[in-house]
Design an enzyme around this catalytic site. Structure first.
Site, PDB file in Angstrom:
ATOM      1  N   GLU A   1       0.835  -1.207   0.000  1.00  0.00           N
ATOM      2  CA  GLU A   1       0.000   0.000   0.000  1.00  0.00           C
ATOM      3  C   GLU A   1       0.871   1.258   0.000  1.00  0.00           C
ATOM      4  O   GLU A   1       0.588   2.219  -0.717  1.00  0.00           O
ATOM      5  CB  GLU A   1      -0.910  -0.013   1.227  1.00  0.00           C
ATOM      6  CG  GLU A   1      -1.754   1.237   1.391  1.00  0.00           C
ATOM      7  CD  GLU A   1      -1.904   1.679   2.840  1.00  0.00           C
ATOM      8  OE1 GLU A   1      -1.751   2.890   3.099  1.00  0.00           O
ATOM      9  OE2 GLU A   1      -2.151   0.820   3.699  1.00  0.00           O
ATOM     10  N   HIS A   2       1.947   1.246   0.782  1.00  0.00           N
ATOM     11  CA  HIS A   2       2.852   2.397   0.827  1.00  0.00           C
ATOM     12  C   HIS A   2       3.533   2.625  -0.516  1.00  0.00           C
ATOM     13  O   HIS A   2       3.845   3.768  -0.874  1.00  0.00           O
ATOM     14  CB  HIS A   2       3.915   2.177   1.911  1.00  0.00           C
ATOM     15  CG  HIS A   2       3.593   2.858   3.201  1.00  0.00           C
ATOM     16  ND1 HIS A   2       4.222   3.996   3.631  1.00  0.00           N
ATOM     17  CD2 HIS A   2       2.684   2.560   4.157  1.00  0.00           C
ATOM     18  CE1 HIS A   2       3.728   4.375   4.790  1.00  0.00           C
ATOM     19  NE2 HIS A   2       2.791   3.506   5.139  1.00  0.00           N
TER      20      HIS A   2
END
Length: 475
Positions: free
Chosen positions: A90-91
């Site tokens: 996600e990052h």
């Protein structure tokens, strides 16, 4: 599920929900009943495309919309070795793709006046955007690019590694989050749900590009995804866009097909004593059923009866919650809040409280006594009040295209369909005092709890004594 950013650009023009539609209809025609207004909402259209990806939308005829990709890929699908991979992915989402660099992606989103975000939970990963409806084709293309063409460069991985390590340090100061992470760790010990979403420090330091590629390649599959949208949406256009941009997404697996591993609940406790902390943070919970189970609604009503309370509340002791009144009159705690955290096949039902070191025993006794009272002597009056409050909370929570879009994506992954408001309202109406007591006796009364406690907790009773107060002897 944490939404970490402020709205800006088109996000300010949030779509009006069915709650506002219902209010408008009632004002225009007072003879319309509340139940009738729940039928006066856009239908949820669901269309699967050839590779198994499901496209779902609700059209409110507005100039703005929210569109996102919901994926069955959270920390529950990780192992001890790759825990933290979903959060790491996600990052990495907005660090550039094979088609656009990070700066180009950011400039493109800003020029559209849109808002792009993502979050990870124990069962899902979500990438979504808020934008003008006219920009839907471009946003769907950007989302598909992020999900399918991320490069995961070594330079970006190292940069995000340091950012996540800083987040881990910050989380240590969020005692509520730490308490709930520890509650999962003890309640689901030895199972995937015990793992933290962010991962461990050692894992974050050791995860490599190959680990991220393997996790994404295993779980970012079309049948595990839902492309959901709400606001000003043309469903047929959304289906065409999904076929164009997500149609090449693979559906098959080369190895073993990932599936949910059953997570065993263990009545147990974890204590982290720190006498330097000013307040004790305690979470007490029992196992509850999964999202699709019929008993979820009665347990939600029971949670609403117990309620939430905080010293800063304007009502003070004049609140409906019996435990809230006792908290004021006997100075039991600084705050408490009920929770019913549901997963696909299990859940945690309980209460989180913050109290002084010398009030722990009194607060725990009052809490467990209230649980036992609702299990054995719940009244119709408080159930009616709790049902009305629960309906209001559900409608208010759906106020905006983002909240509606999230419900569409989450429910399609959990139930395989979108539960309409009128059905949910009818299920709540069917609950009475006998239903609540039956559910409480099945899941709460005389059941082993899981306890997580942090801070100056010397006064916290030994586990067997706490377990012994999970029932009452009636003469």
């Amino acid at each position: 599920m944490l939404l970490r950013s402020l709205l800006h650009g088109a996000g300010r023009h949030v779509a009006r929900s069915s709650f506002r539609n219902a209010t408008t209809a009632l004002q225009a025609n007072p003879s319309i009943t509340y139940e009738q207004t729940l039928l006066n909402v856009p239908e949820t259209r669901v269309t699967p495309i050839k590779n198994g990806l499901r496209v779902a939308s609700e059209d409110y005829g507005l100039p703005t919309c929210t569109v996102g990709v919901w994926i069955d890929a959270g920390s529950r699908f990780e192992t001890a070795q790759n825990n933290g991979s979903a959060y790491f992915l996600e990052h990495m989402a907005f660090k550039g793709t094979g088609n656009r660099k990070q700066g180009e992606l950011e400039t493109e989103i800003e020029n559209l006046g849109a808002h792009l975000n993502a979050y990870t939970s124990r069962e899902h990963t979500v990438y979504y955007a808020k934008c003008y409806s006219k920009d839907l084709p471009k946003i769907v293309e950007i989302l598909s690019d992020i999900v399918q063409n991320n490069q995961y460069s070594e330079e970006d991985i190292e940069r995000e590694r340091h950012a996540i390590l800083r987040e881990l340090e910050e989380v240590e100061n969020d005692f509520q989050q730490v308490t709930f992470d520890q509650l999962h760790a003890t309640a689901y010990q030895g199972t995937p749900l015990a793992k933290s979403v962010i991962g461990t420090t050692d894992n974050v330091k050791s995860l490599k590009r190959a680990d991220l590629l393997k996790f994404a390649g295993t779980h970012y599959k079309a049948p595990r995804m839902v492309l959901a949208a709400a606001g000003g949406i043309n469903h047929d256009q959304l289906v065409r866009l999904s076929e164009e941009h997500f149609g090449k997404l693979k559906a098959g697996y080369q190895g073993e097909v990932p599936d949910l591993v059953p997570c065993r609940f263990s009545g147990s406790e974890i204590r982290i004593r720190d006498d330097e902390m000013p307040l004790a943070h305690i979470a007490l919970a029992v196992e509850s059923p999964g999202l699709a189970h019929a008993d979820t609604i009665p347990l939600l009503v029971a949670s609403t009866i117990i309620g939430n309370w905080d010293r800063s509340m304007a009502g003070g002791g004049f609140v409906a919650s019996r435990l809230g009144q006792q908290s004021v009159f006997y100075n039991l705690c600084h705050s408490f809040q009920t929770f019913n955290t549901c997963y696909s096949d299990t859940g945690l039902w309980g209460t989180y409280l913050v109290t002084d070191r010398m009030r722990i025993d009194d607060a725990m006794c009052a809490l467990q006594d209230e649980w036992c009272r609702i299990s054995t002597a719940c009244t119709d009056i408080e159930v009616v009040r709790a049902k009305n409050l629960l309906k209001t909370k559900i409608l208010l929570a759906a106020d905006g295209s983002t909240a509606i879009c999230e419900e569409i994506g989450r429910q399609l992954l959990a139930y395989g369909r979108r539960i309409p408001l009128h059905e949910l309202n009818a299920r709540i109406d069917d609950v009475d005092a006998k239903t609540v007591m039956a559910a409480m006796k099945q899941y709460v009364y005389n059941h082993c709890p899981a306890i997580a406690a942090i801070g100056p907790i010397e006064q916290l009773r030994e586990y067997n004594r706490t377990r012994g107060r999970m029932y009452t002897i009636i003469h």
